[in-house]
Design an enzyme around this catalytic site. Structure first.
Site, PDB file in Angstrom:
ATOM      1  N   LYS A   1       0.769  -1.140  -0.200  1.00 37.43           N
ATOM      2  CA  LYS A   1      -0.108  -0.187  -0.090  1.00 37.43           C
ATOM      3  C   LYS A   1       0.977   1.270   0.035  1.00 37.43           C
ATOM      4  O   LYS A   1       1.995   1.315   0.787  1.00 37.43           O
ATOM      5  CB  LYS A   1      -1.006  -0.012   1.238  1.00 37.43           C
ATOM      6  CG  LYS A   1      -1.911   0.953   1.270  1.00 37.43           C
ATOM      7  CD  LYS A   1      -2.662   0.947   2.859  1.00 37.43           C
ATOM      8  CE  LYS A   1      -4.120   2.079   2.931  1.00 37.43           C
ATOM      9  NZ  LYS A   1      -4.498   1.706   4.078  1.00 37.43           N
TER      10      LYS A   1
ATOM     11  N   SER B   1      -9.658   1.827   3.216  1.00 37.62           N
ATOM     12  CA  SER B   1      -8.753   2.448   2.290  1.00 37.62           C
ATOM     13  C   SER B   1      -7.624   1.774   1.478  1.00 37.62           C
ATOM     14  O   SER B   1      -7.048   2.193   0.622  1.00 37.62           O
ATOM     15  CB  SER B   1      -7.977   3.470   3.292  1.00 37.62           C
ATOM     16  OG  SER B   1      -7.159   2.783   4.181  1.00 37.62           O
TER      17      SER B   1
ATOM     18  N   SER C   1      -9.596  -0.691   7.383  1.00 39.93           N
ATOM     19  CA  SER C   1      -9.066  -0.675   6.053  1.00 39.93           C
ATOM     20  C   SER C   1      -8.307  -1.804   5.428  1.00 39.93           C
ATOM     21  O   SER C   1      -7.902  -1.630   4.268  1.00 39.93           O
ATOM     22  CB  SER C   1      -8.097   0.596   5.851  1.00 39.93           C
ATOM     23  OG  SER C   1      -8.865   1.913   6.042  1.00 39.93           O
TER      24      SER C   1
END
Lengths: 95, 484, 485
Positions: C76, C151, C175
């Site tokens: 990420k 996210s 997330s």
């Protein structure tokens, strides 16, 4: 607790966000709805409840006092918007 | 109207750690800009702080030294505001639960009385960087080498009533932190920075007046000056019907005035909250007791010992204990000569005079404590007299010899105590000065005592200062009196 | 090849079925052909990846390869990667090349893994749909009209689409788990403090935790083995031994006590999701587990509590983006105030600004006690709910999200969006670990079963998740993907 136009402008200034009057109006709506939701907390009896800042009941570890970091100024300043002679530059600060 | 001044101080002391409070970057002074600012100090995305054990230890020891309570838990909080020398947009500090609780610091006033100033608390925090306004074509340059240097902020109660008291307080504080070695106390380099809160009130009034905060006063002398002119300003203002406003002011030593810091800003709102990257610090009894065992002898204890164990006067004891460097010097000299009073006199007398004249600190003295002590030992064992000692001292100062003994030897300053030799000199002086001998004989008896001085001087001169002056004195008196 | 699990790939590498270079090239070419539509990567580091693959192959030749050597994965874009852009999905950091590796990146490099690149995400991890990214939304591989969740939406979509065998995500309020559920993969949020946060760009420091996202619980175990552990650079990471999480995967579940929090099956729960989750629980009953009704009475307060604490911490954490040392700086600032205000208003997107404003407001004078202090007190009550429940049961189970993936551009109201995290957010407040495992479909949309366990019982959590995957094949389902139009 409601949030007003002036509160938004005040928070924006404290947070150094360049938000003008029109933007602020929009945020009043959004933030009010968020705070309305948050207001669910106000009715809860929390007398005598200790605030919880960290999810674990751990304590701060301490680090040995050793200067071990090398000088990496050039690497760190690669991402800097403006530097001169090793200094970071900002518009003149009046003191 | 009679006015009373009320003063409280917030003193930021830079702790003498090797590395920063939350990172492993060096704290050494004077490096090239931003070469000692690591990713943590720069507030790079993703970095996290870890607390320096030594900074904690120093803060705890300071607390113990001032008899303060060390709370079991202390918390780091974030003080949020934007400034270019504050990389993260917040300063990690302590607010609700500082590491050092209430304590007291004793200060010695000019008349020798000792007052206790109460300390409200002391807390750990990180220093900011520095802004340079010159040489960047209308821009400001930011150097973050100092960012993250550990500070102990010591906050006093408003217990001081005069500029002298305030500077005595700062001196006492300076002595404590340098004694303990937790700060180099170098005010010129910013190792100790004072914010002075000043207010005035009519004498006898209970309530405090509105205070002004004078920021960043960085010498003992300026502290007094700044307070004096701020007090005058406030009194003038009130007597002219005005009101003191609570504000931050700067002291300008050139103009000898304080002036309001231009703040376009409304009041700050620092939004303190517990730093989520740092956990509560728990200091158990074992840790605190260990730190207590590391405490050195403190100024007040040393003063006490100098008086009781060494028999020095209260005044001498307080002067000699006023700084760690002075006290260490004195004690070393005393050890070498074995005479506390003699060492005390010389350290405060000849040595201090020469240092003052040369503008040197005792730590920079060209004559080491051992050198001085060996010199004093020669006075004590009658090898040399006081006059010769001054000469030896001058030579040591000018590095004209390694040890007192070398200089005494080389210059032939060894005191003559041989009675026969002195007698020969005295006889010669009497023979060479018949006029003065006659005058002596004809003088009123109570005037004669003074007249002996002339003969003693002549005899000392003849011996090139090496004769024992007491012996010379006694001999001349008996010989002249024999002629009456 | 891209249908293999991480564990399979590791075995294949060990056997010499293929080299790390071959694997890496395969994934890079899949990214090349499939990601234009999905937009799951912000930065692909092909050259770095091939160099790392060659190094891993060489290490294997000389017999020095660990189990993860040569295994490709993705990060990420919130994890700092030295010399590689670390944008956090924000214009603010569009030009920011991190000067150092996050501790987990360092550890996984040391284990010999190969980074394919950096995945898309909601800006500064603030969002539940991956629509707040400066780099545009990520699309769900199961249906590109749908969001992947957020996210960590880029990581979830990339794993689901077979663009990488595994990816790292972060979880502040769901997330990792919610996008894992939306994309039909397995995502683990470890106990707060289990994995170092150093080098993970902070959103809300007392809630953030990094974790693995992969096809199976076994893959997550392999990754957690390499990621977990105390980091002297992170004061909040815990000095506690790291077990081998793969060792206990196959433990029998007989006698397992499963708590079903009744608050997690109430109003607002999608019918298709509920059915899939209840069916999954039956699988456990068949394995000899006992299901017990429990209550987490403060559940409805989790979202209000979170939306005080997280924005407050964020407002402070994001102050460092001031246009001075790194990140976006506005053109020709007239003075310092202008520099700050324009750089920040230009550099941050809407949702980030919204949360900074809320956080600044709730921390300010006169509001602190009513909001922040109150939220911290309620946080303790929420944590206590879980501690009490774990006195009675071994694990808790429920849906990871109230609905399956929804259409892109469908949630204009921030508060409605926040309600997505109703089942995940309390877990971060309490600091306990949670995992989402594929548990079927609601229509054609994947559903995630969330399993929760007490602090530091990741081994047990993975064991429970693995047992399910031994009985079901949901985790083996793949979306049908077509190359770019």
């Amino acid at each position: 607790m409601a949030i007003e136009h002036a509160d938004v402008l005040r928070a924006a200034h404290l947070a150094r966000l360049g938000i003008d009057n029109t933007d602020a109006e929009r945020y009043v709506g959004d933030l009010s709805r968020i705070l309305d939701m948050v207001d669910a907390l106000s009715g809860i009896d929390t007398d005598g409840v200790k605030p919880l800042a960290h999810p674990l009941d751990a304590t701060q570890p301490l680090r040995a006092d050793e200067a071990i970091e090398p000088n990496r100024r050039d690497t760190y300043q690669e991402s800097a918007p403006a530097v001169a002679d090793g200094y970071y530059l900002v518009p003149r600060v009046v003191e | 109207m009679q006015w009373e001044t009320v003063i409280g101080l917030e003193v930021h002391v830079q702790l003498a750690t090797q590395s920063k409070i939350f990172s492993g970057a060096s704290t050494a002074y004077g490096a090239e800009p931003n070469t000692q600012a690591c990713a943590v100090d720069l507030g790079m995305p993703g970095v996290l702080p870890v607390v320096n054990e030594n900074a904690v230890a120093m803060a705890v020891r300071f607390g113990l030294a001032i008899g303060a309570e060390i709370p079991e838990v202390s918390i780091f909080e974030r003080k949020n505001y934007f400034y270019p020398d504050l990389p993260k947009g917040y300063q990690t500090s302590q607010m609700a639960q500082p590491i050092v609780g209430p304590g007291t610091i004793d200060i010695t006033l000019d008349d020798g009385t000792v007052n206790a100033v109460r300390i409200h608390h002391a807390h750990l925090e990180e220093d900011a960087g520095k802004s340079m306004h010159e040489s960047f074509h209308g821009m400001t340059g930011i150097d973050l080498n100092r960012a993250g240097t550990p500070l102990l902020e010591i906050v006093s109660e408003p217990d001081m009533r005069s500029a002298r008291e305030a500077s005595a307080y700062v001196r006492a504080l300076h002595a404590i932190v340098t004694y303990m070695g937790i700060s180099d106390g170098n005010m010129a380099e910013g190792s100790m920075r004072c914010d002075v809160n000043v207010s005035v009130r009519p004498k006898g009034q209970e309530a405090f007046g509105t205070r002004a905060e004078i920021k960043n006063v960085n010498s003992f002398r300026f502290i007094e000056q700044a307070i004096e002119c701020e007090v005058e300003r406030q009194i003038d203002l009130i007597e002219d019907g005005g009101k003191v406003v609570q504000e931050t002011r700067l002291f300008d030593p050139d103009l000898n005035e304080t002036r309001s810091m231009r703040t376009k800003e409304e009041a700050n709102d620092y939004r303190y909250f517990p730093c989520p990257d740092l956990l509560p610090m728990m200091l158990d009894d074992a840790y605190i007791e260990h730190q207590r065992s590391l405490l050195p002898e403190l100024p007040s204890e040393k003063r006490q010992r100098f008086e009781t164990a060494l028999g020095l006067s209260a005044y001498d004891a307080s002067v000699l204990a006023s700084s760690r460097a002075m006290a260490d010097y004195f004690e070393q000299a005393m050890q070498s000569c074995g005479d506390a009073k003699l060492a005390a006199n010389w350290v405060q007398g000849d040595l201090s005079a020469r240092l003052n004249k040369a503008g040197l600190d005792i730590s920079e003295s060209p004559v080491s404590a051992t050198q001085l002590g060996e010199l004093l030992a020669r006075i004590k064992d009658d090898t040399i007299n006081g006059k010769a000692a001054k000469q030896v001292f001058a030579d040591l100062w000018d590095c004209k010899g390694e040890t007192a003994d070398q200089i005494i030897e080389a210059r032939g300053l060894k005191q003559v105590t041989d009675t026969a030799a002195i007698e020969a000199i005295v006889d010669q002086v009497i023979t060479d000065n018949p006029v003065q001998v006659t005058q002596y004989r004809e003088a009123e008896p109570d005037k004669r005592g003074k007249m002996i001085g002339f003969f003693v001087g002549q005899a000392m001169k003849a011996s090139r200062g090496t004769a024992n002056p007491q012996q010379v004195n006694a001999l001349i008196k008996s010989k002249l009196d024999a002629l009456l | 090849m891209h249908d293999l699990t991480l564990a399979d790939i590791a075995k294949g590498l060990a056997r010499g079925d293929y080299s790390s270079r071959e694997l890496t090239q395969h994934y890079l070419s899949r990214i090349e052909s499939l990601d234009r539509r999905l937009n799951s990567f912000i930065t692909v580091t092909g050259e770095h990846a091939l160099a790392a693959a060659d190094a891993a192959d060489a290490a294997r030749q000389s017999g020095q390869a660990g189990i993860l050597a040569g295994v490709p994965l993705a990060y990420k874009d919130i994890f700092c990667t030295e010399g590689v852009r670390t944008s956090c999905g924000s214009r603010m950091l569009d030009s920011f090349k991190a000067p150092y590796d996050a501790t987990v990146v360092e550890k996984l490099k040391l284990a010999g893994t190969v980074s394919l690149g950096k995945t898309n995400m909601d800006e500064f991890a603030m969002g539940s749909s991956n629509e707040t990214s400066f780099y545009g939304p990520v699309r769900n591989p199961w249906n590109t009209d749908l969001v992947p969740g957020g996210s960590s939406g880029g990581s979830a979509a990339a794993v689901a689409a077979g663009l990488t065998p595994a990816a790292l995500g972060t979880d502040t309020g769901g997330s990792i788990r919610q996008p894992a559920a939306f994309c039909g993969i397995t995502g683990l949020k470890p106990t707060y403090g289990r994995v170092s946060r150093y080098g993970m760009v902070a959103y809300a420091s007392s809630l953030d935790q990094g974790g693995p996202m992969a096809r199976t619980a076994e893959d997550c175990a392999l990754l957690l083995n390499a990621m977990a552990g105390h980091d002297p650079r992170d004061s909040t990471s815990v000095a506690r031994a790291v077990p081998d999480y793969t060792q206990s995967l196959a433990e029998p579940l007989k006698g397992l006590k499963i708590g079903l929090p009744r608050e997690y099956f109430g109003e607002g729960l999608d019918g298709g999701v509920e059915t899939a989750v209840r069916d999954a629980i039956k699988v456990y009953e068949a394995l000899g587990a006992q299901v017990i009704d429990v209550s987490l009475p403060h559940t409805r307060l989790a979202i209000p509590t979170y939306y005080v604490i997280a924005p407050a911490e964020a407002s402070s954490n994001l102050s460092r983006y001031d246009g001075v040392r790194f990140g976006h700086r506005c053109d020709a600032p007239t003075d310092l105030m202008d520099l700050y205000k324009r750089s920040r208003v230009e550099g941050f997107g809407e949702e980030v600004k919204r949360r900074i404003l809320i956080g600044t407001h709730t921390l300010s004078e006169g509001f602190f006690d009513a909001y922040y202090k109150k939220a911290q007190q309620v946080r303790r009550l929420i944590r206590q709910d879980f501690l009490d429940a774990f006195d009675k049961v071994d694990v808790l189970m429920g849906p990871a999200a109230p609905t399956p993936a929804f259409e892109l551009g469908n949630q204009a109201d921030p508060v409605q969006m926040y309600l997505q995290d109703i089942y995940t957010i309390a877990i971060n407040l309490a600091g306990i670990p949670g995992i989402s495992v594929p548990a079927g479909f609601a229509g054609d949309r994947p559903v995630g079963l969330q399993i929760l366990a007490p602090h530091f019982s990741e081994a047990h959590l993975l064991n429970v998740a693995h047992a399910f995957q031994m009985q079901t094949d949901w985790h083996t389902r793949r979306p049908a993907l077509t190359a770019d139009e």
